[in-house]
Design a protein around this motif. Structure first.
Motif: not given
Length: 713
Positions: A220, A222, A276, A280, A285-286, A290, A311, A329, A333
């Motif tokens: 991910l 963001p 984000s 978000d 979502l994990h 990242v 968060r 953040h 995730h």
């Protein structure tokens, strides 16, 4: 007076002709027949396009107009909403194959308009019929200035504009169209501290986030921007990987989708538009990894609205610490065992307002390392940025891990040093992840510190504060080392003096020499030249036995003046090209000092052409290689063959080559070869001089050596 769409500024004339602004100013002063201004102001005049093109054409200065040039001209003066709609239309084209894009460029006006409506409808904008686009007032939310999904009211997008975008997507690829669109978006690069991630830095972050992790299946970003960083990671993942991104500018988000479609065609890609931190797009979502180059210095990041956000497991970020909001953040995730790499300003490591959160990150074992980079690697170029490496904390062992602090900030982040920097940082990080408890300190560069040693009242994580320790130097060893370096430097100086013997050069007379030219595309069609581009393949088929053990010549090798350093094992190249002696190699990305180019010699022969490098293979009976290399890498030539704004890329087919007899080519080639030797010799001498000066200064200041005139009793 000509209309706005027919006007050109001096800057646009320089880009059209492939020359500098100073050259255009010189033309205005020296040539009485240069067209007179037809608009603008006295300080910033504008000129009639047709008059300028006729004047340039009469002097052989008007390059062939590409489809990108046509799109750029048609976008002038268009409202932001219309540009966003064209970007979404281009993103739709990016999802088509080459044959379908070719067919799109031939559609009727009505069919193009219907295709735009289909593209907008697929994004949830709901446009139909006349393909209306958002008005300027719809493009941003009133309170924050952040972009939101385009509305469907406003000006109509003309079929002519759509056709121009379709032509670029067909002839030069969707990313070329996005480069042009990005030049005309309402929010310029730099707003809210957002900047694209250079390729070299994106490759480095991708390597770090995938090292020390068993297997990365999902990633991910963001704040993905145009997707360059996310694409670098996605390209290294297995087919079917889950690739997610979020970007607050719709045009840039569409660009990211197109880039990922090209870089990772077999990945599952989902890029969404929005802010984000405030909204978000992927709650819950994990992922395994990242990566993020977040906006820096943004005080309007949502501090008041997000005060009670879940968060903030390490503390509520102060208004002045948006970077620590992005850090948390990213951690929110991460799946179990996941890693994150963020590019952050150096103040994040030391500001007093963030020390409580930094301390909590260390106590819970979330921070793995901080790496200081040299200034000049990325915007803002005047400061050295930091890379933070984080992981999902292990609840069973909080605060008991070592933290790697590495100071790689020496130098100026020159492109020539990018390859060496990449290898140094990734090698150090790999050694740390494999045996952290046994990690051997690299004096003055890297240390693995227990978390408890960092939890003082400042919690200052600046690597330089912890690793810059003077090495132990014995006087006799210091004297021998200095003598050895001075001897080597004297040899460099002698070689540099010999390399300056390029001449004798002669004046061309009262005016510079001119000549007829042909583009690389023309020479290719005539059989005088073959052009290849190093690319990665969409297939996962292994390399053939004859290619797997060959080194790969990468862009960073060309920039650094080193030999091929890439490994073909595990790499999937589209139609592998084997380099031959006499090939002209040139980088695709245009840096602050232009492109890097050289003629392949016997040591380069046999390696594979890597990503980001063009190979021009001349017919030696018709083109001298060094003559070709010298002219295609000339600044004015590169300037007129460059596309893009934030990241400039070379379009090799647009480079121009003088049409000269082979005898004259050989004379020019000899001179260009001597220039290359001069540049290489000067680079080696400068590096060795820096090394010698640093050692002499260190040994004097440490007391190991004495200056002339001082004797101890």
């Amino acid at each position: 007076m000509a209309s706005q769409s027919e006007q050109l500024t001096a800057a646009e004339i320089s880009r059209l002709a492939g020359v500098t602004r100073a050259t255009v100013s010189n033309w205005r002063r020296r040539h009485p027949d240069f067209p007179q201004p037809t608009g603008g102001t006295e300080a910033s005049p504008s000129y009639d396009r047709q008059q300028i093109e006729a004047w340039l054409d009469a002097r052989g200065r008007l390059p062939a107009r590409s489809s990108s040039d046509e799109l750029r001209a048609r976008l002038r003066g268009r409202p932001p909403g219309e540009i966003e709609a064209v970007a979404l239309f281009t993103a739709h084209l990016a999802g088509l194959d080459a044959r379908e894009r070719a067919a799109t460029a031939k559609l009727t006006d009505g069919e193009l308009t219907a295709l735009l409506a289909e593209a907008l409808a697929s994004t949830g904008s709901g446009a139909t019929g006349d393909a209306k686009t958002p008005s300027a007032g719809d493009a941003k939310t009133p309170a924050t200035g952040r972009a939101k999904t385009p509305a469907t009211s406003g000006a109509t997008v003309s079929a002519t504009l759509l056709r121009a975008a379709a032509q670029v997507a067909h002839q030069e690829g969707p990313l070329a169209a996005f480069d042009v669109l990005d030049e005309h978006t309402e929010a310029p690069i730099g707003v809210r501290g957002t900047h694209p991630t250079p390729d070299a830095l994106a490759d480095l972050m991708a390597a770090l986030v995938t090292t020390g992790h068993a297997r990365v299946r999902s990633v991910l970003d963001p704040a993905c921007g145009g997707g360059r960083l996310l694409a670098a990671v996605a390209a290294a993942l297995e087919p079917g990987a889950d690739v997610r991104g979020q970007e607050y500018r719709p045009v840039t988000a569409a660009q990211a989708r197109a880039r990922l479609a090209e870089a990772a065609p077999r990945a599952s890609v989902d890029v969404r538009t929005g802010d984000s931190l405030r909204d978000d797009a992927f709650p819950g979502l994990h992922v395994d990894a990242v990566v993020c180059n977040p906006p820096y210095g943004d005080r309007d990041w949502g501090h008041d609205e997000l005060a009670f956000d879940t968060r903030w497991a390490y503390g509520v970020p102060p208004r002045s610490e948006p970077e620590l909001a992005w850090v948390q953040h990213a951690l929110a995730h991460l799946a179990e065992g996941g890693q994150a790499v963020l590019l952050l300003p150096p103040a994040t490591a030391s500001r007093p307002s963030g020390r409580r959160i930094r301390a909590e990150l260390i106590r819970q074992g979330a921070l793995c390392g901080v790496i200081a980079l040299p200034a000049g690697l990325a915007v803002p170029h005047h400061i050295g940025l930091h890379l933070w490496i984080l992981r999902a904390p292990d609840a069973g062992r909080p605060g008991r891990d070592l933290v790697l602090l590495m100071d790689a900030s020496a130098g100026e982040g020159r492109a020539a040093d990018a390859g060496k920097l990449h290898e140094t940082i990734t090698g150090t990080w790999r050694a740390f992840t494999e045996t952290a408890a046994e990690f051997a300190e690299i004096p003055g560069t890297a240390r693995a510190l227990p978390a408890i040693d960092l939890l003082d009242e400042l919690v200052d994580l600046s690597p330089g504060r912890h690793v810059r320790i003077a090495p132990v130097i014995t006087p006799d060893a210091a004297l021998r080392d200095v003598a050895r370096l001075i001897e080597r430097l004297e040899a460099d100086v002698a070689a540099l003096a010999a390399a300056t013997e390029i001449g004798p050069l002669a004046s061309a007379g009262e005016a510079s020499r001119t000549w007829r030219t042909a583009t690389v595309a023309d020479l290719t069609r005539g059989g005088a030249l073959a052009v290849h581009k190093g690319t990665r393949a969409a297939t996962t088929d292994p390399m053939s036995a004859g290619h797997a053990d060959r080194p790969v010549l990468r862009a960073r090798d060309l920039i650094g003046g080193t030999r091929a350093g890439g490994d073909a094992r595990g790499l999937h190249l589209a139609d592998p090209i084997v380099v031959e002696a006499g090939d002209v190699l040139i980088t695709q990305i245009v840096g602050p000092h232009g492109v890097a180019a050289r003629v392949a010699d016997e040591e380069d022969a046999g390696c594979l052409l890597g990503n980001g490098v063009f190979l021009l293979r001349p017919d030696p009976a018709r083109l001298d290689p060094w003559f070709l290399a010298g002219f295609v890498s000339a600044p004015d030539n590169v300037s007129q063959a460059t596309t893009g704004s934030s990241t400039q890329q070379l379009v090799a087919s647009r480079l121009r080559v003088p049409l000269l007899p082979i005898g004259e080519q050989t004379a020019y080639g000899r001179a260009f070869r001597k220039v290359d030797e001069l540049r290489s010799t000067a680079r080696n001498a400068a590096n060795h001089a820096d090394e010698a000066a640093d050692l002499i200064a260190t040994t004097l200041s440490s007391g190991a050596l004495l200056p002339p005139g001082i004797e101890l009793p």
